[in-house]
Scaffold this motif. Structure first.
Motif, PDB file in Angstrom:
ATOM      1  N   THR A   1       0.821  -1.214   0.000  1.00  0.00           N
ATOM      2  CA  THR A   1       0.000   0.000   0.000  1.00  0.00           C
ATOM      3  C   THR A   1       0.854   1.262   0.000  1.00  0.00           C
ATOM      4  O   THR A   1       0.363   2.326  -0.360  1.00  0.00           O
ATOM      5  CB  THR A   1      -0.956   0.044   1.205  1.00  0.00           C
ATOM      6  OG1 THR A   1      -0.197  -0.028   2.409  1.00  0.00           O
ATOM      7  CG2 THR A   1      -1.968  -1.070   1.134  1.00  0.00           C
TER       8      THR A   1
ATOM      9  N   LEU B   1      -9.043   0.281  -0.070  1.00  0.00           N
ATOM     10  CA  LEU B   1      -8.748  -0.693  -1.123  1.00  0.00           C
ATOM     11  C   LEU B   1      -9.951  -1.585  -1.419  1.00  0.00           C
ATOM     12  O   LEU B   1     -10.243  -1.895  -2.579  1.00  0.00           O
ATOM     13  CB  LEU B   1      -7.537  -1.540  -0.743  1.00  0.00           C
ATOM     14  CG  LEU B   1      -6.194  -0.828  -0.832  1.00  0.00           C
ATOM     15  CD1 LEU B   1      -5.090  -1.713  -0.291  1.00  0.00           C
ATOM     16  CD2 LEU B   1      -5.890  -0.412  -2.255  1.00  0.00           C
TER      17      LEU B   1
ATOM     18  N   GLN C   1      -6.539   2.019   5.154  1.00  0.00           N
ATOM     19  CA  GLN C   1      -5.969   1.609   3.870  1.00  0.00           C
ATOM     20  C   GLN C   1      -6.738   0.412   3.315  1.00  0.00           C
ATOM     21  O   GLN C   1      -7.086   0.366   2.135  1.00  0.00           O
ATOM     22  CB  GLN C   1      -4.496   1.232   4.024  1.00  0.00           C
ATOM     23  CG  GLN C   1      -3.573   2.379   4.293  1.00  0.00           C
ATOM     24  CD  GLN C   1      -2.141   1.916   4.513  1.00  0.00           C
ATOM     25  OE1 GLN C   1      -1.844   0.721   4.514  1.00  0.00           O
ATOM     26  NE2 GLN C   1      -1.248   2.871   4.709  1.00  0.00           N
TER      27      GLN C   1
END
Length: 129
Positions: free
Chosen positions: A90, A108, A104
């Motif tokens: 990431t 995603l 994150q």
């Protein structure tokens, strides 16, 4: 002094968490499964896992029971290594770098869902022509 509720294990499969919960309860230890239903709804993108929680004063007895029944606790290094794998890729995405790991993963997940929805939408347009 008040006893705190602490996490002793985390599972990503509901069956494994339920087996441990049953084992501990059969030995008289009150424990709780946190995120059990949320993780089933979000499966297979179960981000936080099902957490087995109990009173801090019960932890030593619970650990003895689990170890006596063959449950092995992951080393802290193994868990840190898994986190590094996820956060490693990431860091290549500029707008994700500065977010906490949980955010994150959520971002995603949303991006993948939008991408798949677009693929299905455009695929249906192409196949209808």
């Amino acid at each position: 002094m008040e006893d705190k509720i602490v996490e002793i294990a985390r599972f990503y499969e509901p069956e494994a968490a339920q087996m441990i919960e049953s084992l501990l309860k059969s030995e008289g230890i009150k424990c709780y499964l946190r995120n059990e239903y949320t993780s089933q709804v979000m499966y297979p993108a179960n981000m936080g896992g099902i957490r087995i929680e109990l009173l801090e004063s019960e932890v030593p007895h619970a650990m003895e029971i689990l170890e006596a029944n063959g449950y092995e606790f992951p080393k802290e290094d193994e868990e840190a290594e898994q986190i590094q794998v996820v956060s490693g890729w990431t860091r290549h995405v500029p707008f994700l770098r500065h977010l906490p790991l949980e955010k994150q993963i959520i971002v995603l997940f949303i991006l993948v869902a939008v991408f798949l929805a677009l693929v299905v939408y455009f695929g249906s347009l192409v196949s209808s022509n």
